[in-house]
Design a protein around this motif. Structure first.
Motif, PDB file in Angstrom:
ATOM      1  N   LEU A  93     -47.096  45.706  15.344  1.00  0.00           N
ATOM      2  CA  LEU A  93     -45.853  45.545  16.240  1.00  0.00           C
ATOM      3  C   LEU A  93     -46.380  45.668  17.680  1.00  0.00           C
ATOM      4  O   LEU A  93     -46.083  44.705  18.783  1.00  0.00           O
ATOM      5  N   LEU A  94     -46.869  46.731  17.785  1.00  0.00           N
ATOM      6  CA  LEU A  94     -47.256  47.301  19.331  1.00  0.00           C
ATOM      7  C   LEU A  94     -48.500  46.523  19.807  1.00  0.00           C
ATOM      8  O   LEU A  94     -48.513  45.862  21.205  1.00  0.00           O
ATOM      9  N   SER A  95     -49.447  45.986  18.955  1.00  0.00           N
ATOM     10  CA  SER A  95     -50.500  45.049  19.270  1.00  0.00           C
ATOM     11  C   SER A  95     -50.032  43.746  19.758  1.00  0.00           C
ATOM     12  O   SER A  95     -50.118  43.373  20.936  1.00  0.00           O
ATOM     13  N   GLU A  96     -49.154  43.348  18.910  1.00  0.00           N
ATOM     14  CA  GLU A  96     -48.439  41.760  19.083  1.00  0.00           C
ATOM     15  C   GLU A  96     -47.508  41.931  20.632  1.00  0.00           C
ATOM     16  O   GLU A  96     -47.653  41.010  21.342  1.00  0.00           O
ATOM     17  N   ALA A  97     -46.962  43.066  20.614  1.00  0.00           N
ATOM     18  CA  ALA A  97     -46.066  43.308  21.755  1.00  0.00           C
ATOM     19  C   ALA A  97     -46.809  43.320  23.180  1.00  0.00           C
ATOM     20  O   ALA A  97     -46.465  42.652  24.304  1.00  0.00           O
ATOM     21  N   LEU A  98     -48.017  43.974  23.353  1.00  0.00           N
ATOM     22  CA  LEU A  98     -48.661  43.980  24.473  1.00  0.00           C
ATOM     23  C   LEU A  98     -49.251  42.576  24.838  1.00  0.00           C
ATOM     24  O   LEU A  98     -49.237  41.914  25.867  1.00  0.00           O
ATOM     25  N   GLU A  99     -49.722  41.708  23.664  1.00  0.00           N
ATOM     26  CA  GLU A  99     -50.165  40.472  23.945  1.00  0.00           C
ATOM     27  C   GLU A  99     -48.872  39.546  24.509  1.00  0.00           C
ATOM     28  O   GLU A  99     -48.988  38.646  25.303  1.00  0.00           O
ATOM     29  N   ALA A 100     -47.807  39.771  23.775  1.00  0.00           N
ATOM     30  CA  ALA A 100     -46.790  38.715  24.231  1.00  0.00           C
ATOM     31  C   ALA A 100     -46.244  39.119  25.471  1.00  0.00           C
ATOM     32  O   ALA A 100     -46.006  38.217  26.147  1.00  0.00           O
ATOM     33  N   SER A 101     -46.320  40.452  25.808  1.00  0.00           N
ATOM     34  CA  SER A 101     -45.777  40.889  27.195  1.00  0.00           C
ATOM     35  C   SER A 101     -46.644  40.120  28.317  1.00  0.00           C
ATOM     36  O   SER A 101     -46.176  39.875  29.361  1.00  0.00           O
ATOM     37  N   ALA A 102     -47.951  40.254  28.141  1.00  0.00           N
ATOM     38  CA  ALA A 102     -48.825  39.494  28.998  1.00  0.00           C
ATOM     39  C   ALA A 102     -48.473  38.077  29.193  1.00  0.00           C
ATOM     40  O   ALA A 102     -48.645  37.692  30.356  1.00  0.00           O
ATOM     41  N   ARG A 103     -48.269  37.356  28.110  1.00  0.00           N
ATOM     42  CA  ARG A 103     -47.768  36.073  28.163  1.00  0.00           C
ATOM     43  C   ARG A 103     -46.562  35.725  28.899  1.00  0.00           C
ATOM     44  O   ARG A 103     -46.657  34.798  29.852  1.00  0.00           O
TER      45      ARG A 103
END
Length: 185
Positions: A93-103
């Motif tokens: 969840l946190l890994s995906e959150a970092l990538e989504a936040s950057a996008r």
């Protein structure tokens, strides 16, 4: 830097101007807090880029920017003792959150066109999720000495905190200058 049970590192490549990368860790902390709140946890940001769950610091968010085949930021979440199980249970969840936040940050900066600073498109949300927003705080120098006491009254688009003292003076603090803690008696 290798991942471990208490550490997660993700490389993000938001296509934003280099000067905007100064606040990438703020944006990544915001992304983590959003994801944890969506998962039903009581998460907040501790200025400038820590994640608190149930009022206690759980994750330190750090970013190192560089240039290799374009700009990038290596974002590391380091768990506190309290956050070790959180990181273990919510790693994906946190890994995906970092990538989504950057996008999302890249997209919001593009939509805005010209912005005054890197946090401009997310500043209201960031401030609303600060654990100590509108509360009395101590401004503490890196050597541990007290600089000022007042209310965390705002933030600017470059990530500096504004603390209003009892006299009405506003002290602007960058993360390099001092840290903020809940006021002690």
């Amino acid at each position: 830097m290798a991942d471990s049970l208490d550490r997660l590192t993700v490389t993000v490549r938001p296509d934003v101007p280099m000067q905007m990368y100064t606040c990438v860790q703020h944006v990544m902390a915001l992304g983590c807090v959003r994801a944890l709140r969506d998962a039903g946890l009581e998460a907040h940001i501790v200025w400038p880029a820590e994640v608190a769950v149930d009022g206690e610091e759980a994750l330190h968010v750090r970013a190192r920017a560089g240039y290799e085949e374009g700009l990038f930021a290596e974002v590391t979440l380091a768990a506190t003792e309290r956050g070790t199980s959180l990181l273990a249970q919510r790693r994906q969840l946190l890994s995906e959150a970092l990538e989504a936040s950057a996008r999302e940050w890249e997209a919001s900066l593009r939509r805005a066109g010209t912005v005054a600073g890197p946090l401009a498109p997310v500043l209201d949300e960031y401030f609303s999720l600060l654990l100590l927003a509108q509360k009395e705080v101590d401004v503490v120098y890196p050597n541990g000495n007290l600089c000022a006491r007042g209310v965390l009254a705002g933030m600017d688009v470059w990530g500096r905190a504004a603390v209003r003292t009892a006299s009405g003076r506003v002290v602007d603090i960058s993360p390099e200058q001092a840290s903020l803690r809940g006021a002690t008696a």
